[in-house]
Design a protein around this motif. Sequence first.
Motif, PDB file in Angstrom:
ATOM      1  N   THR A   9      87.211 -38.756   8.039  1.00 34.49           N
ATOM      2  CA  THR A   9      86.021 -39.581   8.284  1.00 34.49           C
ATOM      3  C   THR A   9      86.307 -40.718   9.266  1.00 34.49           C
ATOM      4  OG1 THR A   9      86.533 -40.896   6.304  1.00 34.49           O
ATOM      5  CG2 THR A   9      84.985 -39.070   6.049  1.00 34.49           C
ATOM      6  N   THR A  10      87.491 -41.301   9.183  1.00 33.02           N
ATOM      7  CA  THR A  10      87.828 -42.403  10.097  1.00 33.02           C
ATOM      8  C   THR A  10      87.943 -41.911  11.537  1.00 33.02           C
ATOM      9  OG1 THR A  10      89.012 -43.568   8.335  1.00 33.02           O
ATOM     10  CG2 THR A  10      89.471 -44.250  10.587  1.00 33.02           C
ATOM     11  N   PHE A  11      88.580 -40.754  11.739  1.00 31.65           N
ATOM     12  CA  PHE A  11      88.742 -40.235  13.100  1.00 31.65           C
ATOM     13  C   PHE A  11      87.393 -39.885  13.734  1.00 31.65           C
ATOM     14  CE2 PHE A  11      89.279 -36.758  16.144  1.00 31.65           C
ATOM     15  CZ  PHE A  11      90.212 -37.310  17.013  1.00 31.65           C
ATOM     16  N   ILE A  12      86.566 -39.154  13.004  1.00 27.40           N
ATOM     17  CA  ILE A  12      85.258 -38.762  13.566  1.00 27.40           C
ATOM     18  C   ILE A  12      84.374 -39.992  13.752  1.00 27.40           C
ATOM     19  CG2 ILE A  12      83.201 -37.349  13.229  1.00 27.40           C
ATOM     20  CD1 ILE A  12      84.884 -35.445  11.558  1.00 27.40           C
ATOM     21  N   GLY A  13      84.405 -40.901  12.776  1.00 29.37           N
ATOM     22  CA  GLY A  13      83.617 -42.127  12.899  1.00 29.37           C
ATOM     23  C   GLY A  13      84.048 -42.974  14.079  1.00 29.37           C
ATOM     24  N   ALA A  14      85.364 -43.077  14.306  1.00 25.24           N
ATOM     25  CA  ALA A  14      85.877 -43.840  15.452  1.00 25.24           C
ATOM     26  C   ALA A  14      85.417 -43.222  16.768  1.00 25.24           C
ATOM     27  CB  ALA A  14      87.400 -43.895  15.392  1.00 25.24           C
ATOM     28  N   THR A  15      85.378 -41.905  16.818  1.00 26.37           N
ATOM     29  CA  THR A  15      84.938 -41.218  18.033  1.00 26.37           C
ATOM     30  C   THR A  15      83.492 -41.565  18.361  1.00 26.37           C
ATOM     31  OG1 THR A  15      86.448 -39.379  17.564  1.00 26.37           O
ATOM     32  CG2 THR A  15      84.663 -38.972  19.141  1.00 26.37           C
ATOM     33  N   PHE A  16      82.641 -41.564  17.361  1.00 21.96           N
ATOM     34  CA  PHE A  16      81.231 -41.900  17.582  1.00 21.96           C
ATOM     35  C   PHE A  16      81.063 -43.361  17.997  1.00 21.96           C
ATOM     36  CE2 PHE A  16      80.199 -37.944  15.402  1.00 21.96           C
ATOM     37  CZ  PHE A  16      79.004 -37.575  16.010  1.00 21.96           C
ATOM     38  N   CYS A  17      81.751 -44.272  17.337  1.00 15.78           N
ATOM     39  CA  CYS A  17      81.627 -45.701  17.666  1.00 15.78           C
ATOM     40  C   CYS A  17      82.163 -46.002  19.058  1.00 15.78           C
ATOM     41  CB  CYS A  17      82.367 -46.546  16.632  1.00 15.78           C
ATOM     42  SG  CYS A  17      81.599 -46.588  15.005  1.00 15.78           S
ATOM     43  N   PHE A  18      83.305 -45.396  19.402  1.00 16.57           N
ATOM     44  CA  PHE A  18      83.896 -45.626  20.725  1.00 16.57           C
ATOM     45  C   PHE A  18      82.962 -45.120  21.823  1.00 16.57           C
ATOM     46  CE2 PHE A  18      86.729 -44.715  24.285  1.00 16.57           C
ATOM     47  CZ  PHE A  18      87.511 -45.876  24.335  1.00 16.57           C
TER      48      PHE A  18
END
Length: 508
Positions: free
Chosen positions: A369-378
């Motif tokens: 969840t952190t990796f995919i979430g970071a991708t969207f936020c970035f």
Amino acid sequence: MAGSLVPFSARHPSWFTPQRLLAIFCAINLLNYVDRGAIASNGVNGSLGTCTSSGTCTSGSGIQGEFNLNNFEDGFLSSAFMVGLLVASPIFASLSKSVNPFRLIGVGLSVWTLATAGCGFSFNFWSITICRMLGGIGEASFISFAAPFIDDNAPITQKTAWLAIFYMCMPTGYALGYVYGGLVGNHLNWRFAFWVEAILMLPFAILGFVMKPLHLKGSATVESKKALISEDIAVPEVQDTEASNVKGSAKPMKEEFSKMFSKMKCASIDSNRLSTFVEDMTALLVDKVYVVNVLGIHFSGYCAYNFVLGAYSYWGPKAIYNIYNMSDADMIFGGITVVCGIFGTLAGGYILDLMTSTIPNAFKLLSITTFIGATFCFTAFWFKNMYAFLALLSVGELLIFATQGPVNYIFLHTVKPSLRPLSMAISTVSIHIFGDVPSSPLVGVLQDTLNNWRGTSLILTSILFPAAGIWFIGTFLHSVDRFNEDGEGQVTDVDGSNTTPLLEAGVV
């Protein structure tokens, strides 16, 4: 008696049910984070005055404008609570061995109430900073014990979900604080925001002293043992109404305060208290599973995660206001965070329960969840279109907030029950020291250097990727769930057919 079998017929209904315990803790947690969101809002935090080349000047607003703070000083205000938290957390965790934890929560919340009211009366940078430091004492008392209490009394199949509900109040409270601070700061004065918070917290501080002491699994306080014995040998005479149940179990406030501080005084001068604390710390630090799995992997990932979220929560409204020229950035960012915080946090807890709540599964969920979430936020901060930014940021926040339940499940279940308050204290202090405490002032310095909120936001968001990688490593490490290692657990019927949380069974 906590580890013994209690017949179903011996149980009696109580006003202080596990559900109401969860609701009270959620309300306190929500209010604590409303305070943080309020001080970060543009209505309370404000801005410096500006002057044009023609000589026309406009006065500043809020705390920053009234006290003429630069971005570093402004960012430091959001981190000042850490001083009180750092000093008080190990003290409260150690005192839980001799003083009932629920009474300690009452002490901490009383200090929080007075300190928050003091923020409203502050007259310069240092006066409000000292009040924010004292406010950290309140969080130290509460955050060390709330999660263990919830973990004790939640249904076995819903432990992570209950923790998720509790930790959902953090992003939700922060977001509501943005809205609340914006409304109060713009229509009244920023000082009123703190005064109202103090009034709202006061009943919970009093509740910590007047409610019947609760037993925390693994604690060995005399007060807790008396509560256990009295519950097993006698049924209270008055239990007809909810109000009488509370009143019947309460003692005069003066007597409670006197008893409370007498115990704390004795504990502070008892040389055995220090040795007990050292023994508990040693037990944690010589545990290879705890050191590698929690201190080495979990803290590293969680600190990086909190570094980003701490800066997001404080600088988010101001960054969005400057990048996309949103006049109502408090309301928009706060609204997104409320929705994503609620659904994301709850989803993370329920998904882990569906996967079967284990430490390896928790690490898997954290990393994904952190990796995919970071991708969207970035990606969101690359877009110049405001609507594309908001859509991508919403998905990213939804995924990032899904970590709250699993992350605290690991902290609670990698140690014996008796060490959970100390584990939570260490985790809270560590993630703040290396996470959100330095992030706000450091991002302020970065922005002062770059003078580009988009660039600052992209650099900050990229730190989430190492956090995801560190948590991924945790899925390969040996782990042991030690929730039942003290021999205490859920209360079971004689025939073993029913399992009930301690509080619901009347063992409080």
